[in-house]
Design a protein around this motif. Structure first.
Motif, short mmCIF file in Angstrom:
data_model
loop_
_atom_site.label_atom_id
_atom_site.label_comp_id
_atom_site.label_asym_id
_atom_site.label_seq_id
_atom_site.Cartn_x
_atom_site.Cartn_y
_atom_site.Cartn_z
N GLY A 1 0.79 -1.23 0.00
CA GLY A 1 0.00 0.00 0.00
C GLY A 1 0.81 1.27 0.00
O GLY A 1 0.26 2.36 -0.06
N VAL A 2 2.15 1.18 0.08
CA VAL A 2 3.01 2.36 0.08
C VAL A 2 3.66 2.48 -1.29
O VAL A 2 4.27 1.56 -1.79
N PHE A 3 3.55 3.66 -1.88
CA PHE A 3 4.13 3.85 -3.20
C PHE A 3 5.65 3.85 -3.12
O PHE A 3 6.24 4.37 -2.18
N LEU A 4 6.28 3.27 -4.11
CA LEU A 4 7.73 3.13 -4.12
C LEU A 4 8.39 4.37 -4.72
O LEU A 4 8.15 4.70 -5.87
N TYR A 5 9.22 5.07 -3.95
CA TYR A 5 10.08 6.14 -4.41
C TYR A 5 9.33 7.32 -5.00
O TYR A 5 9.40 8.42 -4.50
N ARG A 6 8.65 7.13 -6.09
CA ARG A 6 7.84 8.20 -6.65
C ARG A 6 6.40 8.00 -6.25
O ARG A 6 5.91 6.88 -6.20
N THR A 7 5.72 9.09 -6.00
CA THR A 7 4.31 8.99 -5.65
C THR A 7 3.40 9.14 -6.85
O THR A 7 2.19 9.01 -6.72
N THR A 8 3.97 9.43 -8.00
CA THR A 8 3.16 9.48 -9.22
C THR A 8 3.92 8.81 -10.35
O THR A 8 5.10 9.06 -10.56
N GLY A 9 3.26 7.95 -11.05
CA GLY A 9 3.81 7.39 -12.27
C GLY A 9 5.04 6.53 -12.09
O GLY A 9 5.32 6.00 -11.03
N SER A 10 5.80 6.39 -13.17
CA SER A 10 7.02 5.60 -13.16
C SER A 10 8.02 6.27 -14.09
O SER A 10 7.66 7.04 -14.97
N SER A 11 9.31 5.97 -13.90
CA SER A 11 10.32 6.60 -14.74
C SER A 11 11.59 5.76 -14.78
O SER A 11 11.88 4.99 -13.87
N GLY A 12 12.34 5.94 -15.87
CA GLY A 12 13.63 5.28 -16.00
C GLY A 12 13.53 3.79 -16.24
O GLY A 12 13.97 2.99 -15.43
N GLY A 13 12.97 3.40 -17.38
CA GLY A 13 12.85 1.98 -17.67
C GLY A 13 14.19 1.27 -17.69
O GLY A 13 14.35 0.17 -17.16
N GLY A 14 15.19 1.91 -18.31
CA GLY A 14 16.52 1.33 -18.36
C GLY A 14 17.38 1.72 -17.18
O GLY A 14 18.01 0.89 -16.52
N LEU A 15 17.43 3.05 -16.90
CA LEU A 15 18.24 3.57 -15.80
C LEU A 15 17.52 4.73 -15.16
O LEU A 15 16.97 5.59 -15.86
N GLY A 16 17.52 4.79 -13.84
CA GLY A 16 16.89 5.87 -13.11
C GLY A 16 17.81 6.43 -12.04
O GLY A 16 18.51 5.69 -11.36
N VAL A 17 17.82 7.76 -11.92
CA VAL A 17 18.50 8.46 -10.83
C VAL A 17 17.45 9.31 -10.14
O VAL A 17 16.72 10.06 -10.79
N ARG B 1 14.78 -1.03 -25.96
CA ARG B 1 13.48 -1.64 -25.66
C ARG B 1 13.15 -1.63 -24.16
O ARG B 1 12.57 -2.57 -23.64
N ASN B 2 13.50 -0.54 -23.49
CA ASN B 2 13.07 -0.36 -22.11
C ASN B 2 11.79 0.46 -22.08
O ASN B 2 11.55 1.28 -22.97
N ARG B 3 10.98 0.25 -21.06
CA ARG B 3 9.67 0.90 -21.02
C ARG B 3 9.38 1.47 -19.63
O ARG B 3 9.71 0.85 -18.61
N ALA B 4 8.74 2.63 -19.62
CA ALA B 4 8.15 3.19 -18.40
C ALA B 4 6.66 3.31 -18.65
O ALA B 4 6.23 4.08 -19.51
#
Length: 206
Positions: A36-52, A70-73
């Motif tokens: 029930g707790v959102f991971l790291y970001r509270t909206t959406g997703s980002s960095g399919g291949g690499l994220g900082v 062929r990475n996806r967010a």
């Protein structure tokens, strides 16, 4: 929901990172929860291949001779209720220096900034190829400051000897720029597609 292949994060210290001679391929980040707790970001997703994500102390990352393919967010739901950005790479909410040298960013997907989502910081793109990346709302198929999904100002970039080719986005297919003092040298931007700008859109926010 961030950094599907590689994830860098440090809240309280200055750090540097190096990614060299790697293939980062077929990774996916998506809207998700952990009890029930959102991971790291509270909206959406980002960095399919690499994220900082989230560093206020300063940092630097050098990425050399790598392929992001062929990475996806993915967004939350078909209606894009919560968006996604940076199908290939996403740098968010920190101040640092990024060097991308002799890299191929191809066939990545996100709602905004299919190839590379840039936040605050200084960026150098050297002898890189951005091709066949896709974004479906305000963003850019290749490189973007992610309007609506990320930082609208604060970042700067220099691009040298790069190819931005055959990327697609709803608004601007190639490079979506929302800050001033950026430089592009000896580069080719060709055959990108968007409903309002194909190659480059410079939209400065005051």
């Amino acid at each position: 929901n961030i950094g599907g292949g590689i994830f860098f994060q440090s809240f309280e210290t200055v750090w540097t990172g190096v990614v060299r001679n790697c293939i980062i391929s077929d990774n996916t980040v998506a809207w998700g929860t952990n009890n029930g707790v959102f991971l790291y970001r509270t909206t959406g997703s980002s960095g399919g291949g690499l994220g900082v994500y989230l560093n206020s102390c300063g940092w630097g990352i050098t990425i050399t001779n790598c392929i992001f393919r062929r990475n996806r967010a993915l967004p939350r739901g078909e209606a894009f209720a919560e968006s996604s950005d940076g199908g290939g790479l996403s740098i968010r909410n920190g101040y640092g220096n990024v060097i991308l040298d002799h890299c191929l960013i191809e066939s990545n997907y996100a709602v905004t900034a299919g190839g590379f989502n840039m936040g605050y910081g200084m960026y150098q793109f050297l002898d890189c190829v951005f091709r066949y990346n896709e974004a479906y709302t305000n963003g850019s198929g290749a490189v973007s400051y992610a309007p609506g999904g990320g930082a609208l100002e604060g970042g700067r970039f220099t691009m040298r000897n790069c190819l931005v080719y055959n990327n697609y986005a709803y608004r601007c297919g190639g490079i979506y720029i929302t800050t001033s003092s950026n430089s592009i040298y000896n580069s080719t931007i060709v055959s990108n597609r968007g409903s309002e700008a194909g190659g480059v859109w410079m939209r400065f926010v005051h």
